[in-house]
Design a protein around this motif. Structure first.
Motif, PDB file in Angstrom:
ATOM      1  N   LEU A   1       0.826  -1.213   0.000  1.00  0.00           N
ATOM      2  CA  LEU A   1       0.000   0.000   0.000  1.00  0.00           C
ATOM      3  C   LEU A   1       0.864   1.268   0.000  1.00  0.00           C
ATOM      4  CD1 LEU A   1      -2.823   1.292   0.326  1.00  0.00           C
ATOM      5  CD2 LEU A   1      -2.612   0.918   2.800  1.00  0.00           C
TER       6      LEU A   1
ATOM      7  N   LEU B   1      -9.608   2.772   0.494  1.00  0.00           N
ATOM      8  CA  LEU B   1      -9.281   1.515  -0.185  1.00  0.00           C
ATOM      9  C   LEU B   1     -10.398   1.152  -1.164  1.00  0.00           C
ATOM     10  CD1 LEU B   1      -7.909  -0.511   2.873  1.00  0.00           C
ATOM     11  CD2 LEU B   1      -6.699   1.033   1.314  1.00  0.00           C
TER      12      LEU B   1
ATOM     13  N   TYR C   1      -4.537  -6.030  10.705  1.00  0.00           N
ATOM     14  CA  TYR C   1      -4.627  -4.570  10.573  1.00  0.00           C
ATOM     15  C   TYR C   1      -3.366  -3.861  11.045  1.00  0.00           C
ATOM     16  CZ  TYR C   1      -9.646  -5.586  10.402  1.00  0.00           C
ATOM     17  OH  TYR C   1     -10.876  -6.078  10.069  1.00  0.00           O
ATOM     18  N   GLY C   2      -3.295  -2.561  10.693  1.00  0.00           N
ATOM     19  CA  GLY C   2      -2.417  -1.677  11.424  1.00  0.00           C
ATOM     20  C   GLY C   2      -3.100  -1.399  12.751  1.00  0.00           C
TER      21      GLY C   2
ATOM     22  N   GLU D   1       2.088  -2.390  12.039  1.00  0.00           N
ATOM     23  CA  GLU D   1       1.358  -3.128  11.004  1.00  0.00           C
ATOM     24  C   GLU D   1       1.240  -4.601  11.377  1.00  0.00           C
ATOM     25  OE1 GLU D   1      -0.297  -1.923   8.582  1.00  0.00           O
ATOM     26  OE2 GLU D   1      -0.715  -3.665   7.331  1.00  0.00           O
ATOM     27  N   LYS D   2       0.018  -5.082  11.398  1.00  0.00           N
ATOM     28  CA  LYS D   2      -0.308  -6.495  11.636  1.00  0.00           C
ATOM     29  C   LYS D   2       0.511  -7.127  12.774  1.00  0.00           C
ATOM     30  CE  LYS D   2      -2.047  -7.102   6.958  1.00  0.00           C
ATOM     31  NZ  LYS D   2      -1.646  -5.903   6.210  1.00  0.00           N
TER      32      LYS D   2
ATOM     33  N   VAL E   1      -6.490   0.256  12.270  1.00  0.00           N
ATOM     34  CA  VAL E   1      -6.543   1.233  11.171  1.00  0.00           C
ATOM     35  C   VAL E   1      -7.553   0.695  10.141  1.00  0.00           C
ATOM     36  CG1 VAL E   1      -5.187   2.301   9.325  1.00  0.00           C
ATOM     37  CG2 VAL E   1      -4.127   1.851  11.552  1.00  0.00           C
ATOM     38  N   LEU E   2      -8.570   1.507   9.872  1.00  0.00           N
ATOM     39  CA  LEU E   2      -9.675   1.030   9.026  1.00  0.00           C
ATOM     40  C   LEU E   2      -9.373   1.033   7.540  1.00  0.00           C
ATOM     41  CD1 LEU E   2     -13.099   2.311  10.261  1.00  0.00           C
ATOM     42  CD2 LEU E   2     -11.958   0.139  10.512  1.00  0.00           C
ATOM     43  N   GLY E   3      -8.483   1.914   7.099  1.00  0.00           N
ATOM     44  CA  GLY E   3      -8.221   2.016   5.661  1.00  0.00           C
ATOM     45  C   GLY E   3      -8.834   3.270   5.068  1.00  0.00           C
TER      46      GLY E   3
ATOM     47  N   TYR F   1      -8.045   7.419   5.237  1.00  0.00           N
ATOM     48  CA  TYR F   1      -6.988   8.308   5.732  1.00  0.00           C
ATOM     49  C   TYR F   1      -7.180   9.698   5.138  1.00  0.00           C
ATOM     50  CZ  TYR F   1      -4.549   3.688   5.826  1.00  0.00           C
ATOM     51  OH  TYR F   1      -4.191   2.375   6.005  1.00  0.00           O
TER      52      TYR F   1
ATOM     53  N   GLN G   1       5.006  -0.372   3.769  1.00  0.00           N
ATOM     54  CA  GLN G   1       3.764  -0.217   4.523  1.00  0.00           C
ATOM     55  C   GLN G   1       3.477   1.261   4.806  1.00  0.00           C
ATOM     56  OE1 GLN G   1       1.724  -2.568   4.978  1.00  0.00           O
ATOM     57  NE2 GLN G   1       2.954  -4.440   4.717  1.00  0.00           N
TER      58      GLN G   1
ATOM     59  N   THR H   1       1.544   2.218   7.078  1.00  0.00           N
ATOM     60  CA  THR H   1       1.592   2.284   8.547  1.00  0.00           C
ATOM     61  C   THR H   1       2.993   2.696   9.019  1.00  0.00           C
ATOM     62  OG1 THR H   1      -0.098   0.584   8.696  1.00  0.00           O
ATOM     63  CG2 THR H   1       1.285   0.877  10.639  1.00  0.00           C
TER      64      THR H   1
ATOM     65  N   ARG I   1     -18.171  -1.543   8.933  1.00  0.00           N
ATOM     66  CA  ARG I   1     -17.174  -1.527   7.871  1.00  0.00           C
ATOM     67  C   ARG I   1     -17.236  -2.829   7.101  1.00  0.00           C
ATOM     68  NH1 ARG I   1     -12.055  -3.768   7.763  1.00  0.00           N
ATOM     69  NH2 ARG I   1     -10.595  -2.689   6.394  1.00  0.00           N
TER      70      ARG I   1
HETATM   71  C1  G1P Z   1      -4.075  -2.299   4.865  1.00  0.00           C
HETATM   72  C2  G1P Z   1      -3.205  -1.490   5.820  1.00  0.00           C
HETATM   73  C3  G1P Z   1      -3.590  -1.794   7.279  1.00  0.00           C
HETATM   74  C4  G1P Z   1      -5.070  -1.542   7.474  1.00  0.00           C
HETATM   75  C5  G1P Z   1      -5.860  -2.370   6.465  1.00  0.00           C
HETATM   76  C6  G1P Z   1      -7.347  -2.078   6.532  1.00  0.00           C
HETATM   77  O1  G1P Z   1      -3.752  -3.660   5.010  1.00  0.00           O
HETATM   78  O2  G1P Z   1      -1.860  -1.812   5.599  1.00  0.00           O
HETATM   79  O3  G1P Z   1      -2.848  -0.985   8.151  1.00  0.00           O
HETATM   80  O4  G1P Z   1      -5.433  -1.879   8.803  1.00  0.00           O
HETATM   81  O5  G1P Z   1      -5.447  -2.082   5.119  1.00  0.00           O
HETATM   82  O6  G1P Z   1      -8.027  -2.960   5.690  1.00  0.00           O
HETATM   83  P1  G1P Z   1      -4.200  -4.767   3.912  1.00  0.00           P
HETATM   84  O7  G1P Z   1      -5.665  -5.024   4.166  1.00  0.00           O
HETATM   85  O8  G1P Z   1      -3.937  -4.160   2.572  1.00  0.00           O
HETATM   86  O9  G1P Z   1      -3.366  -5.974   4.195  1.00  0.00           O
END
Ligand code: G1P
Length: 293
Positions: free
Chosen positions: A102, A122, A160-161, A180-181, A193-195, A197, A219, A221, A242
């Motif tokens: 991302l 996203l 998630y973050g 992150e994760k 973190v919902l995605g 921003y 990342q 994050t 969500r």
């Molecule tokens: C991304 C971000 C993460 C966030 C998440 C939400 O992760 O890196 O911080 O919490 O979106 O969906 P991904 O879902 O692309 O792995």
């Protein structure tokens, strides 16, 4: 007052959680009710005042571009609605050269944002109600990047973050760190973190300095950590529902919620649920966990 008019929509993810559907179909085109998920995302952006949008695509995502051509064909209410939506904004596309995360995808947005703050949504996720008005309002009051966060069950935190912070207003926190994760047992909180921003242009030099992190990807994050450490990152706690449509269960539940909300399908979906024994008095779907995967 600063108007936020630009949105960046990363839509280059591989969609591995929804295989085999995503072998030949971008996850952003998965239908929810009568529209693909990315249309909900763009509608959310337009409702918040966005007039220019950059969609970051990659291999196998051409259907996303074709979808946003104006197509004045047939007598179809939804089709006409999409044409009207397309008329309300300019949509640009750029291809991420390879799927490096991302944070890497966002680097392609620097020329588009022209040194102004912008939102990131996203391409496969939407929240009802939208968290964008709160992010924009938070930015106007704090003048720093604001990101949507939401509490999720501990066992899901490694998707998630996850942020740490201290309350700084009604439903807001000053973020001091984010990971992150993380391993759920070592996560700094249960706020994910919902995605969604709202970022200031300072994210671009931060992204340029960011080395590959979790899963070998750049990342976002990690790039936000410097802002957090400098006290320049605010979290807005979202209580909306969500839907991460790239995840099959979330896709299914979103279809049921929207099927119930759509006047065209409301009655039939209710009848089916009643036939299946989910009656009037039952609390579903209002009491679903707030984050649906
Ligand atoms: C991304 C971000 C993460 C966030 C998440 C939400 O992760 O890196 O911080 O919490 O979106 O969906 P991904 O879902 O692309 O792995």
């Amino acid at each position: 007052m600063t108007r936020i008019t630009r949105a960046v929509i990363p839509a280059a993810g591989l969609g591995t959680r929804f295989l085999p559907m995503t072998r030949s179909m971008p996850k952003e085109m998965l239908p929810v009710g009568r529209k693909p998920v990315i249309q909900y995302v763009i509608e959310e952006a337009v409702d918040a005042g966005i007039t220019e949008c950059l969609i970051i695509t990659g291999r196998g995502k051409r259907a996303v571009e074709d979808y946003f051509d104006r197509r004045d064909i047939g007598d179809n209410e939804e089709n006409a609605h999409l044409d009207a939506l397309i008329d309300q904004l300019d949509i640009y596309f750029v291809r991420q050269k390879s799927p490096r995360g991302l944070g890497d995808a966002l680097r392609y947005a620097e020329p588009f944002t022209s040194g102004e703050p912008f939102v990131v949504l996203l391409g496969d996720t939407f929240t009802r109600p939208s968290c964008l008005p709160a992010l924009i309002d938070g930015y106007r009051r704090h003048r720093v990047s604001t990101i949507a966060v939401q509490s999720v069950p501990q066992e899901l935190l490694d998707r998630y973050g996850v942020v740490a912070g201290t309350p700084c207003g009604d439903g807001e926190l000053r973020i001091t760190n984010l990971v992150e994760k993380p391993n759920p047992r070592k996560a700094p909180s249960n706020l994910a973190v919902l995605g969604a921003y709202l970022l200031t242009p300072s994210i671009f030099p931060a992204l340029a300095r960011t080395r590959p992190g979790k899963n070998g990807e750049i990342q976002l994050t990690d790039a936000l950590r410097a802002a957090a450490e400098a006290g320049r990152l605010v979290g807005c706690i979202s209580t909306g529902r969500r839907y991460d449509i790239g995840e099959p269960l979330s896709w299914l539940l979103a279809n049921i919620e929207l099927g119930l909300a759509d006047p065209h399908t409301h009655q039939a979906v209710r009848e089916l649920l009643a036939e299946l024994g989910i009656g009037e008095g039952d609390s579903w779907p209002q009491d679903l966990p707030v984050t649906v995967l």
